[in-house]
Scaffold this active site. Structure first.
Site, PDB file in Angstrom:
ATOM      1  N   ASP A 195      -2.995  -4.953  -8.314  1.00  0.00           N
ATOM      2  CA  ASP A 195      -1.958  -4.340  -7.489  1.00  0.00           C
ATOM      3  C   ASP A 195      -0.706  -4.157  -8.356  1.00  0.00           C
ATOM      4  O   ASP A 195      -0.566  -4.780  -9.419  1.00  0.00           O
ATOM      5  CB  ASP A 195      -1.674  -5.287  -6.315  1.00  0.00           C
ATOM      6  CG  ASP A 195      -0.461  -4.876  -5.519  1.00  0.00           C
ATOM      7  OD1 ASP A 195      -0.392  -3.700  -5.110  1.00  0.00           O
ATOM      8  OD2 ASP A 195       0.434  -5.717  -5.307  1.00  0.00           O
ATOM      9  N   ASP A 203       3.131  -3.243  -6.917  1.00  0.00           N
ATOM     10  CA  ASP A 203       4.379  -3.772  -6.357  1.00  0.00           C
ATOM     11  C   ASP A 203       4.262  -5.257  -6.013  1.00  0.00           C
ATOM     12  O   ASP A 203       3.396  -5.668  -5.236  1.00  0.00           O
ATOM     13  CB  ASP A 203       4.767  -2.999  -5.096  1.00  0.00           C
ATOM     14  CG  ASP A 203       5.190  -1.569  -5.402  1.00  0.00           C
ATOM     15  OD1 ASP A 203       5.283  -1.211  -6.600  1.00  0.00           O
ATOM     16  OD2 ASP A 203       5.424  -0.810  -4.450  1.00  0.00           O
TER      17      ASP A 203
HETATM   18 MG   LIG Z   1       1.891  -5.652  -3.654  1.00  0.00          MG
END
Ligand SMILES: [Mg+2]
Length: 304
Positions: free
Chosen positions: A41, A43
């Site tokens: 991932d 962010d």
């Molecule tokens: Mg995230």
């Protein structure tokens, strides 16, 4: 709701398969025959949740690059947002956009045709998501039917997206270029969550929750997109290596489907040092720090 099982990072190092035989086709490269693949991932995981910097993960990124271990970016971000980030990361591997809405593979990356992909610029694109216009219509239909204000990116100006995310105006512009996933907030009481979930299901859609927004999307997720991409890797290494190991890192509920398909799932801390609620998996590892700092420590511990 489950709690995460705490485990310290003391696993045996994972082999990268550096000594594997390399394919002999003209399309082969050193990067897509590794036995280990890292899925991440962005962010709040590889990128700091406030500054969007990956500097704290530089040592681990360098170590992975030195071992020719692919790092696959798997994000709710758009293609337009991820492309410049890939450049800054010197990352030439496939990536997954908009919570699994599409898999983008550099055209010559795999030495075989991908029959369900379309060519778009330098990529083969496997589209898995529901078109954005359909999502926008559904969001407004649900808003009207429930009488609950639902504010999506399509309702927000670039300035508002920038203010709510901390992105620059330029990056917020890229974030609004969406094809398969509509981030939204519920304006008012979250006690409508169960009703909202039912309304979304009645539309034949799904939702998940990321770092700052809920996300309305079709019947896809990060896990389905990862499985489709991993099929390609497995096809590619089948002759040389029967097994492929996936290490995945995330920080939010929308990462759960990706973490669930990984051999080694890692949950990094949120900015406040806690872990996202509602995430539990067999063998889940908790990184000892937030975002890229936790990413760095967890990855280095596992590959050294
Ligand atoms: Mg995230």
């Amino acid at each position: 709701m489950y709690s995460c099982r705490v485990r310290t990072i003391t696993r045996h190092p994972i082999s990268s398969g550096e000594n594997m035989a390399k394919p002999t086709t003209a399309h082969s490269n050193d990067c897509n025959t590794s036995r280990l693949i890292v899925l991440t991932d962005l962010d709040g995981t590889l990128l700091d949740s406030e500054t969007y910097s990956f500097d704290a993960a530089t040592a681990a990124l360098d170590a992975l690059r030195a071992r020719s271990i692919p790092v696959i970016l798997v994000s709710s971000k758009t293609r337009a947002e991820i492309e410049p980030l890939r450049s800054r990361l010197h990352n030439n591997h496939p990536f997954i956009v908009e919570n699994g809405g599409a898999v983008l593979i550099p055209s010559a990356y795999f030495p075989f045709p991908i029959t369900d992909a379309i060519t778009s610029g330098p990529y083969l694109v496997i589209g898995l998501g529901t078109p954005y216009t359909r999502l926008r219509q559904a969001l407004k239909d649900i808003e009207r039917d429930l009488g609950v204000p639902l504010r999506g990116y399509g309702d927000m100006s670039v300035d508002e997206v920038a203010r709510r995310t901390g992105l620059s105006f330029e990056d917020a512009t890229l974030a609004k270029q969406r094809d398969y996933d509509e981030p939204f907030i519920v304006e008012g009481q979250e006690s409508t969550e169960q009703t909202l979930a039912q309304a979304i299901a009645e539309q034949g859609l799904r939702w998940t929750t990321g770092d700052r927004f809920h996300h309305l999307m079709g019947v896809h997720d990060k896990g389905a997109a990862v499985r489709r991409l991993i099929d390609c890797y497995r096809h590619n290494v089948r002759q040389a290596q029967p097994s492929l190991t996936m290490l995945a890192l995330g920080n939010s509920l929308n990462d759960l489907p990706m973490l669930a398909v990984a051999d080694t799932p890692i949950l990094v801390q949120l900015a406040d040092g806690t872990y996202a609620a509602g995430l539990d998996l067999p063998g889940l590892i908790r990184a000892p720090a937030p975002g890229p700092a936790g990413w760095n420590q967890a990855v280095l511990s596992l590959i050294r």
